[in-house]
Design a protein around this motif. Structure first.
Motif, mmCIF file in Angstrom:
data_model
loop_
_atom_site.group_PDB
_atom_site.id
_atom_site.type_symbol
_atom_site.label_atom_id
_atom_site.label_comp_id
_atom_site.label_asym_id
_atom_site.label_seq_id
_atom_site.Cartn_x
_atom_site.Cartn_y
_atom_site.Cartn_z
ATOM 1 N N ALA A 1 9.464 13.023 -7.600
ATOM 2 C CA ALA A 1 10.077 11.704 -7.791
ATOM 3 C C ALA A 1 9.605 10.744 -6.687
ATOM 4 C CB ALA A 1 11.591 11.829 -7.769
ATOM 5 N N ALA A 2 9.314 9.526 -7.078
ATOM 6 C CA ALA A 2 8.933 8.497 -6.105
ATOM 7 C C ALA A 2 10.180 8.011 -5.378
ATOM 8 C CB ALA A 2 8.243 7.335 -6.806
ATOM 9 N N ASP A 3 10.022 7.630 -4.121
ATOM 10 C CA ASP A 3 11.131 7.147 -3.304
ATOM 11 C C ASP A 3 11.431 5.695 -3.663
ATOM 12 O OD1 ASP A 3 13.034 6.714 -1.392
ATOM 13 O OD2 ASP A 3 11.641 6.670 0.300
ATOM 14 N N PRO A 4 12.565 5.423 -4.315
ATOM 15 C CA PRO A 4 12.864 4.041 -4.711
ATOM 16 C C PRO A 4 13.099 3.111 -3.512
ATOM 17 C CG PRO A 4 14.697 5.483 -5.261
ATOM 18 C CD PRO A 4 13.592 6.351 -4.760
ATOM 19 N N THR A 5 13.618 3.647 -2.419
ATOM 20 C CA THR A 5 13.858 2.827 -1.228
ATOM 21 C C THR A 5 12.544 2.290 -0.684
ATOM 22 O OG1 THR A 5 15.760 4.210 -0.685
ATOM 23 C CG2 THR A 5 14.912 2.787 1.061
ATOM 24 N N GLU A 6 11.550 3.146 -0.641
ATOM 25 C CA GLU A 6 10.225 2.741 -0.161
ATOM 26 C C GLU A 6 9.644 1.634 -1.033
ATOM 27 O OE1 GLU A 6 6.681 5.418 -0.705
ATOM 28 O OE2 GLU A 6 6.932 5.556 1.471
ATOM 29 N N MET A 7 9.832 1.755 -2.336
ATOM 30 C CA MET A 7 9.321 0.737 -3.258
ATOM 31 C C MET A 7 10.060 -0.583 -3.088
ATOM 32 S SD MET A 7 8.363 2.317 -6.835
ATOM 33 C CE MET A 7 7.148 3.554 -7.020
ATOM 34 N N VAL A 8 11.367 -0.531 -3.023
ATOM 35 C CA VAL A 8 12.150 -1.758 -2.880
ATOM 36 C C VAL A 8 11.800 -2.460 -1.571
ATOM 37 C CG1 VAL A 8 14.499 -2.649 -2.539
ATOM 38 C CG2 VAL A 8 14.044 -1.013 -4.371
ATOM 39 N N LEU A 9 11.717 -1.706 -0.488
ATOM 40 C CA LEU A 9 11.400 -2.307 0.805
ATOM 41 C C LEU A 9 9.976 -2.882 0.844
ATOM 42 C CD1 LEU A 9 13.042 0.181 3.332
ATOM 43 C CD2 LEU A 9 13.824 -2.103 2.693
ATOM 44 N N GLY A 10 9.012 -2.117 0.363
ATOM 45 C CA GLY A 10 7.613 -2.563 0.406
ATOM 46 C C GLY A 10 7.354 -3.754 -0.497
ATOM 47 N N PHE A 11 7.754 -3.641 -1.760
ATOM 48 C CA PHE A 11 7.521 -4.741 -2.695
ATOM 49 C C PHE A 11 8.415 -5.940 -2.377
ATOM 50 C CE2 PHE A 11 6.077 -1.236 -5.671
ATOM 51 C CZ PHE A 11 4.741 -1.515 -5.493
ATOM 52 N N GLY A 12 9.620 -5.668 -1.907
ATOM 53 C CA GLY A 12 10.521 -6.755 -1.514
ATOM 54 C C GLY A 12 9.972 -7.540 -0.329
ATOM 55 N N ALA A 13 9.437 -6.821 0.658
ATOM 56 C CA ALA A 13 8.853 -7.496 1.830
ATOM 57 C C ALA A 13 7.616 -8.307 1.431
ATOM 58 C CB ALA A 13 8.498 -6.476 2.905
ATOM 59 N N ALA B 1 0.813 -1.213 0.000
ATOM 60 C CA ALA B 1 0.000 0.000 0.000
ATOM 61 C C ALA B 1 0.853 1.272 0.000
ATOM 62 C CB ALA B 1 -0.952 0.002 1.198
ATOM 63 N N ARG B 2 1.841 1.318 0.863
ATOM 64 C CA ARG B 2 2.665 2.530 0.964
ATOM 65 C C ARG B 2 3.470 2.806 -0.316
ATOM 66 N NH1 ARG B 2 2.722 7.446 2.369
ATOM 67 N NH2 ARG B 2 4.835 8.218 2.513
ATOM 68 N N PRO B 3 4.142 1.819 -0.890
ATOM 69 C CA PRO B 3 4.860 2.108 -2.141
ATOM 70 C C PRO B 3 3.936 2.537 -3.289
ATOM 71 C CG PRO B 3 5.601 0.019 -1.236
ATOM 72 C CD PRO B 3 4.458 0.481 -0.398
ATOM 73 N N VAL B 4 2.769 1.918 -3.378
ATOM 74 C CA VAL B 4 1.824 2.306 -4.436
ATOM 75 C C VAL B 4 1.335 3.726 -4.198
ATOM 76 C CG1 VAL B 4 -0.475 1.839 -5.389
ATOM 77 C CG2 VAL B 4 1.126 -0.041 -5.032
ATOM 78 N N TYR B 5 0.994 4.038 -2.955
ATOM 79 C CA TYR B 5 0.552 5.398 -2.621
ATOM 80 C C TYR B 5 1.657 6.405 -2.923
ATOM 81 C CZ TYR B 5 -0.814 9.467 0.094
ATOM 82 O OH TYR B 5 -1.126 10.746 0.476
ATOM 83 N N GLY B 6 2.891 6.070 -2.542
ATOM 84 C CA GLY B 6 4.016 6.972 -2.795
ATOM 85 C C GLY B 6 4.226 7.211 -4.281
ATOM 86 N N TYR B 7 4.120 6.160 -5.083
ATOM 87 C CA TYR B 7 4.304 6.297 -6.527
ATOM 88 C C TYR B 7 3.182 7.146 -7.130
ATOM 89 C CZ TYR B 7 4.436 5.227 -11.474
ATOM 90 O OH TYR B 7 4.462 5.337 -12.842
ATOM 91 N N LEU B 8 1.937 6.842 -6.763
ATOM 92 C CA LEU B 8 0.809 7.595 -7.332
ATOM 93 C C LEU B 8 0.814 9.049 -6.880
ATOM 94 C CD1 LEU B 8 -2.002 4.891 -7.115
ATOM 95 C CD2 LEU B 8 -0.661 5.578 -9.124
ATOM 96 N N SER B 9 1.207 9.301 -5.627
ATOM 97 C CA SER B 9 1.317 10.684 -5.139
ATOM 98 C C SER B 9 2.406 11.434 -5.894
ATOM 99 C CB SER B 9 1.630 10.703 -3.644
ATOM 100 O OG SER B 9 0.567 10.185 -2.913
ATOM 101 N N ALA B 10 3.541 10.789 -6.076
ATOM 102 C CA ALA B 10 4.642 11.427 -6.795
ATOM 103 C C ALA B 10 4.237 11.744 -8.236
ATOM 104 C CB ALA B 10 5.870 10.521 -6.772
ATOM 105 N N LYS B 11 3.517 10.818 -8.856
ATOM 106 C CA LYS B 11 3.071 11.028 -10.228
ATOM 107 C C LYS B 11 2.047 12.171 -10.290
ATOM 108 C CE LYS B 11 1.393 8.561 -14.241
ATOM 109 N NZ LYS B 11 0.905 7.315 -14.794
ATOM 110 N N ALA B 12 1.146 12.231 -9.319
ATOM 111 C CA ALA B 12 0.108 13.275 -9.318
ATOM 112 C C ALA B 12 0.691 14.662 -9.064
ATOM 113 C CB ALA B 12 -0.945 12.955 -8.258
ATOM 114 N N PHE B 13 1.730 14.739 -8.225
ATOM 115 C CA PHE B 13 2.296 16.044 -7.868
ATOM 116 C C PHE B 13 3.579 16.363 -8.628
ATOM 117 C CE2 PHE B 13 -0.131 14.874 -3.987
ATOM 118 C CZ PHE B 13 -1.103 15.857 -4.107
ATOM 119 N N GLY B 14 3.958 15.480 -9.556
ATOM 120 C CA GLY B 14 5.131 15.759 -10.386
ATOM 121 C C GLY B 14 6.453 15.662 -9.660
#
Length: 176
Positions: free
Chosen positions: A139-151, A124-137
């Motif tokens: 950059a998405a936090d890659p660490t958050e994505m790697v940790l969330g999707f990796g876990a 949930a958090r990595p998806v929210y972070g990516y969509l928020s970053a895309k909506a507000f222009g």
């Protein structure tokens, strides 16, 4: 479907001795049961998610996340089904409909809900972070994505492998 898949060991009850007397190793038998049950479930799940994503015209990111997630969850739930079916068999049952409502069936369903919920929470958090970053222009936090999707992936791998290994140990112990 996975509940019926879980009951596969129980339904073999009286003929399990025949399978054990065959030259096939227990490990090969267990993995054959896993793949025979998982393959049609995986094809169905990925087809449904793929068509749904196409009809909803989701972004490439969401398409990728949903297809990979359902693939990982299918393996995890199938592994849990094999594990719980072997750990809590119902050999004396006369009606296959009683197996899903047995103690092992209820434990399997609760464990499945925990795994599904865990994957949702972890992604949930990595998806929210990516969509928020895309909506507000931004950059998405890659660490958050790697940790969330990796876990989430690690949870699915553990939920696949650990129950199958436990089932293998149990079947090898019964074989002796």
């Amino acid at each position: 479907y996975t509940t019926l898949f879980r009951s596969g060991v129980s339904l073999e009850g009286r003929t399990l001795w025949l399978l054990r007397s065959s030259p096939m190793r227990v490990r090969d038998l267990l993995w054959a049961k896993f793949w025979v049950g998982t393959t049609p479930l995986l094809l169905l799940a990925v087809s449904i998610v793929g068509v749904t994503d196409y009809l909803l015209q989701v972004s490439d990111f969401m398409f990728f996340v949903s297809v990979i997630s359902i693939t990982m969850l299918t393996f995890a739930l199938s592994g849990l089904a094999i594990g719980f079916g072997t750990m809590f068999p119902q050999f004396e049952t006369e009606n296959a409909a009683q197996i899903p409502t047995s103690f092992g069936g209820l434990l399997y369903m609760m464990a499945s809900v925990v795994v599904i919920g865990g994957v949702i929470v972890l992604e949930a958090r990595p998806v929210y972070g990516y969509l928020s970053a895309k909506a507000f222009g931004t950059a998405a936090d890659p660490t958050e994505m790697v940790l969330g999707f990796g876990a989430a992936a690690l949870l699915c791998v553990v939920a696949t492998i650990v129950p199958i290994r436990m089932a293998l140990t149990r079947l090898e112990a019964v074989e002796r």
